[in-house]
Design a protein around this motif. Sequence first.
Motif, short mmCIF file in Angstrom:
data_model
loop_
_atom_site.label_atom_id
_atom_site.label_comp_id
_atom_site.label_asym_id
_atom_site.label_seq_id
_atom_site.Cartn_x
_atom_site.Cartn_y
_atom_site.Cartn_z
N ALA A 129 32.98 49.56 84.85
CA ALA A 129 33.79 48.23 84.97
C ALA A 129 34.94 47.20 84.64
O ALA A 129 35.47 47.24 83.90
CB ALA A 129 33.34 46.92 85.36
N PHE A 130 34.57 48.02 82.48
CA PHE A 130 35.59 47.71 82.17
C PHE A 130 36.86 47.89 82.10
O PHE A 130 37.83 47.00 81.89
CB PHE A 130 34.95 47.44 80.51
N PRO A 131 37.36 49.07 81.94
CA PRO A 131 38.76 49.52 82.39
C PRO A 131 39.47 49.11 83.54
O PRO A 131 40.75 49.15 84.12
CB PRO A 131 38.77 51.17 82.32
N VAL A 132 38.56 49.03 84.60
CA VAL A 132 39.05 49.07 86.03
C VAL A 132 38.71 46.72 85.96
O VAL A 132 40.34 46.69 86.23
CB VAL A 132 37.10 48.89 87.03
N MET A 133 38.87 46.13 85.69
CA MET A 133 38.86 44.87 85.41
C MET A 133 39.98 44.39 84.46
O MET A 133 40.51 43.92 85.02
CB MET A 133 37.25 44.40 85.48
N VAL A 134 40.32 45.52 83.52
CA VAL A 134 41.02 44.76 82.72
C VAL A 134 42.35 45.40 83.12
O VAL A 134 43.18 44.46 82.98
CB VAL A 134 41.09 45.45 81.40
N TRP A 135 42.59 46.67 83.36
CA TRP A 135 44.06 47.41 83.66
C TRP A 135 44.43 47.13 84.82
O TRP A 135 45.31 47.00 85.64
CB TRP A 135 43.73 48.96 83.47
N GLY A 136 43.02 46.72 85.99
CA GLY A 136 43.49 46.26 87.39
C GLY A 136 43.17 44.86 87.42
O GLY A 136 44.47 45.01 88.32
N GLY A 137 43.43 44.06 86.23
CA GLY A 137 43.81 43.21 86.28
C GLY A 137 45.55 42.15 85.98
O GLY A 137 45.68 41.86 84.82
#
Length: 417
Positions: free
Chosen positions: A357-365
């Motif tokens: 969840a963390f990389p998805v929401m940071v890099w996908g933000g």
Amino acid sequence: MISALSPFDAAAILIVLSAILGWLNHRYLKLPSTVALTVMGALASIAVIAIDAVLPQSQLSETVTEFLGDIDFHETLMNGMLSFLLFAGAMHVDLAQLKRGSWQIGILSTFGVVLSTLLVGAGFAALTRLAGIDVPLAWCFVFGALISPTDPVAVMSVLKTTSVPPRLQATVAGESLFNDGVGVVVFSILLAAAVSGDGLSLVHAGELFLVEALGGAALGLAVGWIAYRAMKAIDEYSVEVLITLAVVMGGYSLAHALHISGPVAMAVAGLVIGNHGVSYAMSDNTRDYLLKFWVLVDEVLNAVLFLLIGLEAVVLAERLGLLGLGLLTIPLVLLARSLSVGVPLLFWRSLLPFKLAFPVMVWGGLRGGISIALALSLPPGPMKDVLVAATYMVVLFSVVVQGGSIGPALKRWGGAT
């Protein structure tokens, strides 16, 4: 020099350019469409600037600048395109999964936006001081507010091809829908305080926030329910498509007149029609026409929007010094995003897998046209120049670098779970 273009002329030029560049990308480059159009728009801008440097009499930069100046970016996006984009995005979000993650989405799209605004604002104040640029703290927080709304809806199609859990998909989509509306409200409150110079009353700001956000949600629920009942009573795809257009255009205009959040209203209305409407109020034939219509609307508007972002490089050609500040702002925005979503995610490790969840929401933000439109809506002056240049660099990096790499990255992260 060119004469002022009519809205139809401007739209025609943008559609023609989007079609040509879209064809070239699909035929040869095969990049994600938003990335390709932004890159090609930026390269076209650089080519225009280079031609003017070699042949000053060409005045191509002046012509392009006048063309972009004829387009009210803020009015076009915030009071036009945004309502369609949010409605179209909301229609494809699973309401059942959204309800399961409602607390997470609510916290990320409110607490997360506010925390990001504060972190970016404080960091931007420090950066501008180091760069020797005098930017009042109030304007730094305005920048924090306009750059905090994300646009990760663009990664949803990639998410669906990986093993990312449905709840995480809904969380990413839900946050992207609602933090746009929340970010616009926070921006409006902080901008009014910065322009007036009277300071910010937290109580008054809180009241405005609740009225706009909750009022927008209530309006979206009302117009969505009315449209649902109307579509359930008939079976004619052309009329039902027309009803959804009425919801988007009429509902957004009504929200503006009532001084409540139109983006929040459209997100809620899209959820109602995309779930209850699609499931219970339409025949298979109508459902097929309706969903394909809104997919096409979403694709066309995104193509025009990201082409405009690329072309803005011509306007910023005379602010090269400020663009350096923008480069320094990129890691600041990523750090603020990491903290604003990372802290809540730590408490939800049993619900959402933190390592995914963390990389998805940071890099996908991804930052996109909303941030550009808010920056361009600022009153003319030296503060606008600084904030527009910084915003452009963050958005360009987000669209090209993050947007260009998010697909392979998501497949790797998703496959690792």
